[in-house]
Design an enzyme around this catalytic site. Structure first.
Site, PDB file in Angstrom:
ATOM      1  N   LYS A  34       0.888  -1.174   0.000  1.00  0.00           N
ATOM      2  CA  LYS A  34       0.000   0.000   0.000  1.00  0.00           C
ATOM      3  C   LYS A  34       0.924   1.220   0.000  1.00  0.00           C
ATOM      4  CE  LYS A  34      -4.151   1.824   0.295  1.00  0.00           C
ATOM      5  NZ  LYS A  34      -5.070   1.823  -0.842  1.00  0.00           N
TER       6      LYS A  34
ATOM      7  N   ASP B 168      -6.803 -15.774   3.086  1.00  0.00           N
ATOM      8  CA  ASP B 168      -8.154 -16.251   3.431  1.00  0.00           C
ATOM      9  C   ASP B 168      -9.087 -16.044   2.238  1.00  0.00           C
ATOM     10  OD1 ASP B 168      -7.402 -16.898   6.041  1.00  0.00           O
ATOM     11  OD2 ASP B 168      -9.258 -16.086   6.894  1.00  0.00           O
TER      12      ASP B 168
END
Ligand code: NAD
Length: 357
Positions: free
Chosen positions: A191, A251
């Site tokens: 990021k 996930d």
């Protein structure tokens, strides 16, 4: 060959899935002539209940002396009210830190038999084979300062995202090495547009790239990566990212494969290794023989590849799982339509039988 493996079933479904994986480990050990000595120890909530700490000294010492650790999962509602320092999850974070298991390899592969078990369209998920390389011992999970200070409206919560250049360099090298034995394609996720810590991440990954010119490197912001993973996951081969982004993205990747109960992982350091499914202790289904043991069984396959140097054993495990799925065996999490679900123990029986055939 003689090897020592520490078994840490932990909490919840850990108690059900680990015994099935140990059966597979024992069978493969016999076949490949490896004399495996095992020792079981406490970790997580089970350890806290017996000893007052989620990572007893004996457990840590045994893990340090072992060639590999096989872990189930830790945590559960019973321990949620505890102070953070003694929560079950601290036991797991403690082992990762103490053994310096900085590289977490999380392969997300879709078995063709399960393309319809995913919530995404079959044409989007069919053929997915992504490897998420997650940094495991740094980032906001370990950074200092941390904590909650003040009272009432003046309360302030703080966590720190911290990476040093050497920490980034070693995970980047590991990811480039992994990419080299796959399709020479690496996507680094950060990021860097808003977080200085990940701006350093991007700089260091670019520097390391100079030593791996044969690998095509791309960068992607984490928000876009989360979107691209469900839009067109097949664009990815190896993804390297920090601890928290890797936790979340892997996930997400697991749902591409149909269930989080299908995804194994290897946590590797310079001299230690731990193998564990990516899922948690699933308190909602614990003790009911409903858990899918495949992620843990595939983790044993990774143990044979990375710790025992037997990649063919990993392939044997994958083939056995595939044959069992071909024969229609499904635990509840991967059963669709009118498929009848079998329990955790029976799935273990079937995989052990398929390996023995
Ligand atoms: P979870 O992964 O335990 O469960 C999420 C969902 O997936 C649940 O509905 C569960 O039933 C299902 N699921 C997970 N594994 C499955 C399996 N093998 N077969 C079938 N279904 C499965 O995540 P959670 O509910 O957010 O967390 C529960 C506890 O586990 C918490 O205490 C959490 O801190 C802990 N946790 C531990 C680990 C670990 O030990 N590595 C990882 C994540 C969460």
């Amino acid at each position: 060959m003689a090897k020592k493996v520490v078994i840490l079933p932990g909490d919840g479904i850990g108690q059900e899935i680990v015994p099935q994986a140990v059966r597979v480990m024992d069978l493969l050990a016999k076949e490949y002539g490896i004399a495996i000595e095992t020792e079981s120890h406490l970790i997580g909530g089970a350890a806290y209940d017996k000893t007052g700490t989620p990572l007893p000294k004996e457990t840590l010492a045994a893990c340090k002396a072992a060639d590999a650790v096989l872990l189930g999962a830790v945590g559960g509602p019973k321990w949620e009210g505890l102070d953070y320092s003694v929560r079950p999850e601290r036991g797991l974070l403690g082992i990762r830190k103490e053994l310096q298991l900085f590289a977490n390899l999380r392969p997300a592969v879709v078995f063709p038999q399960l393309v319809h078990a995913s919530s995404l369209k079959p044409e989007v998920v069919a053929g997915i084979d992504v490897m998420v390389v997650r940094e495991l011992t740094g980032d906001i999970y370990f950074g200092e300062p941390r904590g909650v200070t003040g009272e009432g409206d003046a309360r302030r919560g703080l966590n720190s995202m911290v990476y040093t250049a050497p920490e980034i360099e070693r995970i980047a090298r590991k990811a480039f090495e992994v990419a080299r034995v796959r399709s020479n394609k690496l996507c680094s996720v950060d990021k860097a547009n808003v977080l200085e810590c990940t701006e350093l991440w991007r700089d260091v990954v670019n520097e390391v790239h100079a030593d791996y010119p044969d690998v095509a490197l791309s960068h992607m912001y984490v928000d876009n990566a989360a979107m691209q993973l469900v839009r067109w996951p097949k664009q990815f081969d190896v993804i390297v990212t920090g601890n928290i982004f890797g936790d979340i993205l892997s996930d997400e990747a697991s749902m591409l494969t149909g269930s989080i109960g299908m995804l194994p992982s290897a946590s590797l350091g310079e001299s230690h290794a731990m193998y564990e499914p990516i899922h948690g202790s699933a308190p909602d289904i614990a003790g009911k023989d409903l858990a899918n043991p495949i992620a843990t069984i595939l983790s044993v396959g990774m143990m044979f590849k990375y710790t025992f140097g037997k990649p063919e054993a990993e392939q044997r495990v994958e083939q056995a799982v595939s044959r069992v799925l071909d024969a229609g065996a499904r635990t509840a999490d991967i059963a669709t339509g009118d498929e009848t679900a079998i329990g955790c123990a029976e799935m273990g029986d079937r995989i052990v039988a398929a390996l023995g055939d």
